[in-house]
Design an enzyme around this catalytic site. Structure first.
Site, PDB file in Angstrom:
ATOM      1  N   CYS A  65       3.053  -2.921   4.054  1.00  0.00           N
ATOM      2  CA  CYS A  65       2.223  -1.756   4.367  1.00  0.00           C
ATOM      3  C   CYS A  65       2.978  -0.966   5.423  1.00  0.00           C
ATOM      4  O   CYS A  65       4.140  -1.250   5.686  1.00  0.00           O
ATOM      5  CB  CYS A  65       0.806  -2.156   4.810  1.00  0.00           C
ATOM      6  SG  CYS A  65       0.647  -2.996   6.390  1.00  0.00           S
ATOM      7  N   ASP A  76       0.871  -1.172   0.000  1.00  0.00           N
ATOM      8  CA  ASP A  76       0.000   0.000   0.000  1.00  0.00           C
ATOM      9  C   ASP A  76       0.910   1.224   0.000  1.00  0.00           C
ATOM     10  O   ASP A  76       2.140   1.099  -0.138  1.00  0.00           O
ATOM     11  CB  ASP A  76      -0.993  -0.031   1.177  1.00  0.00           C
ATOM     12  CG  ASP A  76      -0.361   0.294   2.522  1.00  0.00           C
ATOM     13  OD1 ASP A  76       0.886   0.430   2.626  1.00  0.00           O
ATOM     14  OD2 ASP A  76      -1.118   0.418   3.504  1.00  0.00           O
ATOM     15  N   HIS A  93       9.906 -23.616  10.109  1.00  0.00           N
ATOM     16  CA  HIS A  93       8.869 -24.248  10.932  1.00  0.00           C
ATOM     17  C   HIS A  93       7.466 -24.142  10.358  1.00  0.00           C
ATOM     18  O   HIS A  93       6.662 -25.051  10.543  1.00  0.00           O
ATOM     19  CB  HIS A  93       8.862 -23.641  12.332  1.00  0.00           C
ATOM     20  CG  HIS A  93      10.138 -23.859  13.073  1.00  0.00           C
ATOM     21  ND1 HIS A  93      10.272 -23.558  14.408  1.00  0.00           N
ATOM     22  CD2 HIS A  93      11.348 -24.349  12.693  1.00  0.00           C
ATOM     23  CE1 HIS A  93      11.496 -23.843  14.807  1.00  0.00           C
ATOM     24  NE2 HIS A  93      12.169 -24.323  13.782  1.00  0.00           N
TER      25      HIS A  93
END
Length: 142
Positions: free
Chosen positions: A64, A7, A97
């Protein structure tokens, strides 16, 4: 192929990341936004997640202002495991993981030097493929 979007709060950092990916010779697709004019981050998160779930891209990078909103949005999509990382340790751990397929960054939180190291760590770390981690990912997805 790496899907990348941001954004307005992540625009400047996205530009640095795209240059870095080019220097590394990595293929990417830029899904916007294209300036610092205010936009709605969910639109751009969905462009990246749609590309990944459609099989057009393998991984994604979303940016963002804080990385929070865009990662929350991405994680609403089935099959997406987006991780907001602020250091290389978390980027490595989420690949080992969680087999995270989307890296979220905060353009107003991490500077470009650290962000590029986080990107490299995320992209270069393979999933451990350990049974306990595969079991946990399965539990997340169900």
């Amino acid at each position: 192929m790496i899907a990348v979007a941001c954004d307005h709060g992540g625009y400047a950092l996205k530009q640095e990341i795209l240059k870095h990916l080019e220097k590394r010779g990595l293929e990417y697709r830029d899904f916007g936004c294209d300036s610092e004019a205010a936009v709605d981050y969910p639109v751009y998160a969905r462009k990246v997640t749609d590309a990944i779930t459609a099989g057009q891209c393998e991984k994604g990078i979303l940016i963002c202002g804080t990385g929070i909103g865009i990662s929350i949005t991405a994680n609403k999509v089935k099959g997406i495991r987006a991780a907001l990382c602020t250091d290389c340790f978390t980027a490595e751990a989420t690949r080992l993981h969680n087999d995270a397929n989307v890296l979220a960054l905060g353009g107003r939180v991490v500077g470009p030097g650290l962000a590029l190291k986080i990107v490299d760590t995320f992209l270069d770390t393979p999933f451990s493929n350990e049974e306990r981690h595969k079991r946990r990912i399965s539990m997340i997805e169900n």
